[in-house]
Design an enzyme around this catalytic site. Structure first.
Site, PDB file in Angstrom:
ATOM      1  CE  LYS A  11     -42.705 -82.389 -70.644  1.00 20.30           C
ATOM      2  NZ  LYS A  11     -41.891 -82.872 -69.493  1.00 20.30           N
ATOM      3  CE1 TYR A  51     -45.998 -84.159 -66.172  1.00 13.98           C
ATOM      4  CE2 TYR A  51     -46.751 -81.912 -66.506  1.00 13.98           C
ATOM      5  CZ  TYR A  51     -46.095 -83.042 -66.963  1.00 13.98           C
ATOM      6  OH  TYR A  51     -45.543 -83.054 -68.224  1.00 13.98           O
ATOM      7  CG  PHE A  59     -39.299 -83.292 -60.056  1.00 11.57           C
ATOM      8  CD1 PHE A  59     -40.403 -83.371 -60.895  1.00 11.57           C
ATOM      9  CD2 PHE A  59     -38.706 -84.470 -59.631  1.00 11.57           C
ATOM     10  CE1 PHE A  59     -40.910 -84.605 -61.302  1.00 11.57           C
ATOM     11  CE2 PHE A  59     -39.208 -85.710 -60.039  1.00 11.57           C
ATOM     12  CZ  PHE A  59     -40.312 -85.768 -60.882  1.00 11.57           C
ATOM     13  NE  ARG A  87     -41.746 -93.608 -71.424  1.00 11.19           N
ATOM     14  CZ  ARG A  87     -41.829 -92.541 -70.633  1.00 11.19           C
ATOM     15  NH1 ARG A  87     -42.884 -91.743 -70.678  1.00 11.19           N
ATOM     16  NH2 ARG A  87     -40.866 -92.257 -69.798  1.00 11.19           N
ATOM     17  CB  THR A  93     -36.802 -88.503 -68.053  1.00 13.30           C
ATOM     18  OG1 THR A  93     -37.725 -89.592 -68.135  1.00 13.30           O
ATOM     19  CG2 THR A  93     -37.441 -87.318 -67.372  1.00 13.30           C
ATOM     20  NE  ARG A 104     -38.454 -86.139 -72.842  1.00 12.35           N
ATOM     21  CZ  ARG A 104     -39.125 -86.987 -72.073  1.00 12.35           C
ATOM     22  NH1 ARG A 104     -38.680 -88.217 -71.886  1.00 12.35           N
ATOM     23  NH2 ARG A 104     -40.257 -86.616 -71.496  1.00 12.35           N
ATOM     24  CG  ASN A 114     -38.374 -83.425 -70.325  1.00 13.26           C
ATOM     25  OD1 ASN A 114     -39.399 -82.774 -70.465  1.00 13.26           O
ATOM     26  ND2 ASN A 114     -38.333 -84.565 -69.659  1.00 13.26           N
ATOM     27  CG  HIS A 117     -46.256 -85.894 -71.297  1.00 20.99           C
ATOM     28  ND1 HIS A 117     -45.925 -86.365 -70.056  1.00 20.99           N
ATOM     29  CD2 HIS A 117     -47.369 -86.580 -71.691  1.00 20.99           C
ATOM     30  CE1 HIS A 117     -46.813 -87.282 -69.688  1.00 20.99           C
ATOM     31  NE2 HIS A 117     -47.696 -87.431 -70.661  1.00 20.99           N
ATOM     32  CD  GLU A 128     -50.682 -88.683 -69.497  1.00 24.82           C
ATOM     33  OE1 GLU A 128     -50.055 -88.954 -68.454  1.00 24.82           O
ATOM     34  OE2 GLU A 128     -50.194 -88.841 -70.636  1.00 24.82           O
TER      35      GLU A 128
HETATM   36  P1  GDP Z   1     -41.239 -88.794 -68.393  1.00 18.66           P
HETATM   37  O1  GDP Z   1     -42.317 -89.838 -68.358  1.00 18.66           O
HETATM   38  O2  GDP Z   1     -40.035 -89.191 -69.202  1.00 18.66           O
HETATM   39  O3  GDP Z   1     -41.766 -87.442 -68.806  1.00 18.66           O
HETATM   40  O4  GDP Z   1     -40.683 -88.646 -66.900  1.00 18.66           O
HETATM   41  P2  GDP Z   1     -41.418 -88.682 -65.465  1.00 18.66           P
HETATM   42  O5  GDP Z   1     -42.834 -89.153 -65.606  1.00 18.66           O
HETATM   43  O6  GDP Z   1     -40.525 -89.437 -64.542  1.00 18.66           O
HETATM   44  O7  GDP Z   1     -41.411 -87.164 -64.997  1.00 18.66           O
HETATM   45  C1  GDP Z   1     -42.338 -86.237 -65.508  1.00 18.66           C
HETATM   46  C2  GDP Z   1     -41.620 -84.963 -65.823  1.00 18.66           C
HETATM   47  O8  GDP Z   1     -41.113 -84.402 -64.620  1.00 18.66           O
HETATM   48  C3  GDP Z   1     -40.395 -85.120 -66.726  1.00 18.66           C
HETATM   49  O9  GDP Z   1     -40.699 -85.144 -68.088  1.00 18.66           O
HETATM   50  C4  GDP Z   1     -39.599 -83.874 -66.356  1.00 18.66           C
HETATM   51  O10 GDP Z   1     -40.104 -82.726 -67.051  1.00 18.66           O
HETATM   52  C5  GDP Z   1     -39.888 -83.722 -64.878  1.00 18.66           C
HETATM   53  N1  GDP Z   1     -38.829 -84.348 -64.075  1.00 18.66           N
HETATM   54  C6  GDP Z   1     -38.591 -85.676 -63.906  1.00 18.66           C
HETATM   55  N2  GDP Z   1     -37.536 -85.890 -63.095  1.00 18.66           N
HETATM   56  C7  GDP Z   1     -37.089 -84.661 -62.739  1.00 18.66           C
HETATM   57  C8  GDP Z   1     -36.016 -84.216 -61.892  1.00 18.66           C
HETATM   58  O11 GDP Z   1     -35.262 -84.999 -61.307  1.00 18.66           O
HETATM   59  N3  GDP Z   1     -35.891 -82.866 -61.767  1.00 18.66           N
HETATM   60  C9  GDP Z   1     -36.710 -81.977 -62.397  1.00 18.66           C
HETATM   61  N4  GDP Z   1     -36.524 -80.660 -62.224  1.00 18.66           N
HETATM   62  N5  GDP Z   1     -37.726 -82.368 -63.205  1.00 18.66           N
HETATM   63  C10 GDP Z   1     -37.915 -83.688 -63.376  1.00 18.66           C
END
Ligand code: GDP
Length: 139
Positions: A11, A51, A59, A87, A93, A104, A114, A117, A128
């Site tokens: 990212k 997304y 968010f 993962r 996350t 991470r 973070n 992805h 994707e």
């Molecule tokens: P991942 O699969 O671990 O990437 O997590 P998710 O699919 O749940 O979320 C996608 C992305 O959204 C994450 O990698 C973060 O960059 C962002 N994100 C997820 N949860 C939050 C949150 O609570 N706040 C904010 N600002 N960003 C979030």
């Protein structure tokens, strides 16, 4: 059916902070073969499309603007059990909750910035990967 492939992005935060090489090294040392690789960027519209599944989340707007804020590195990775193992390699996350030694944990500062992805299913890995790469760009 398991494809043994996953999709990742390094990212904008990790690219801007100079972690691209170290993260690719961790990925290779983690046993993943890079089958496609691209240094590129997402427009606001493209980040929104990528997304779209999160469109209703609070968010979403911040996520889209962050993901279009600078260059990213996109890749397709191959390994047995790729989705789950990747993962595990990247960690939770929220980097504050990511296990020590995960990508991470080492390179991310916050839940939004973070560092990487990782796809959450074989189906999404395929969608994707297709978002970024043509058939001629994967090996
Ligand atoms: P991942 O699969 O671990 O990437 O997590 P998710 O699919 O749940 O979320 C996608 C992305 O959204 C994450 O990698 C973060 O960059 C962002 N994100 C997820 N949860 C939050 C949150 O609570 N706040 C904010 N600002 N960003 C979030």
């Amino acid at each position: 059916m398991a494809t043994n492939r996953t999709f990742t992005m390094i990212k904008p935060d990790a690219v801007a902070n100079g972690h691209t090489g170290a993260i690719l090294d961790d990925i290779i040392k983690g046993g993943f073969k890079i089958v496609a690789l691209k240094y590129t960027s997402l427009s606001d519209a493209k980040a929104g499309e990528f997304y779209a599944v999160h469109a209703e989340r609070p968010f979403y707007k911040d996520l889209v603007s962050f993901m279009s804020s600078g260059p990213i590195v996109a890749a397709i990775l191959e390994k047995e059990n790729a989705i789950e193992d990747f993962r595990t390699l990247i960690g939770a996350t929220d980097p504050a909750k990511a296990d020590v030694g995960t990508i991470r944990n080492k390179y991310a500062k916050s839940i939004d910035a973070n560092a990487v992805h990782g796809s959450d299913s074989d189906e999404n890995a395929q969608i994707e990967g297709n978002f970024f790469f043509s058939a001629f760009e994967r090996f």
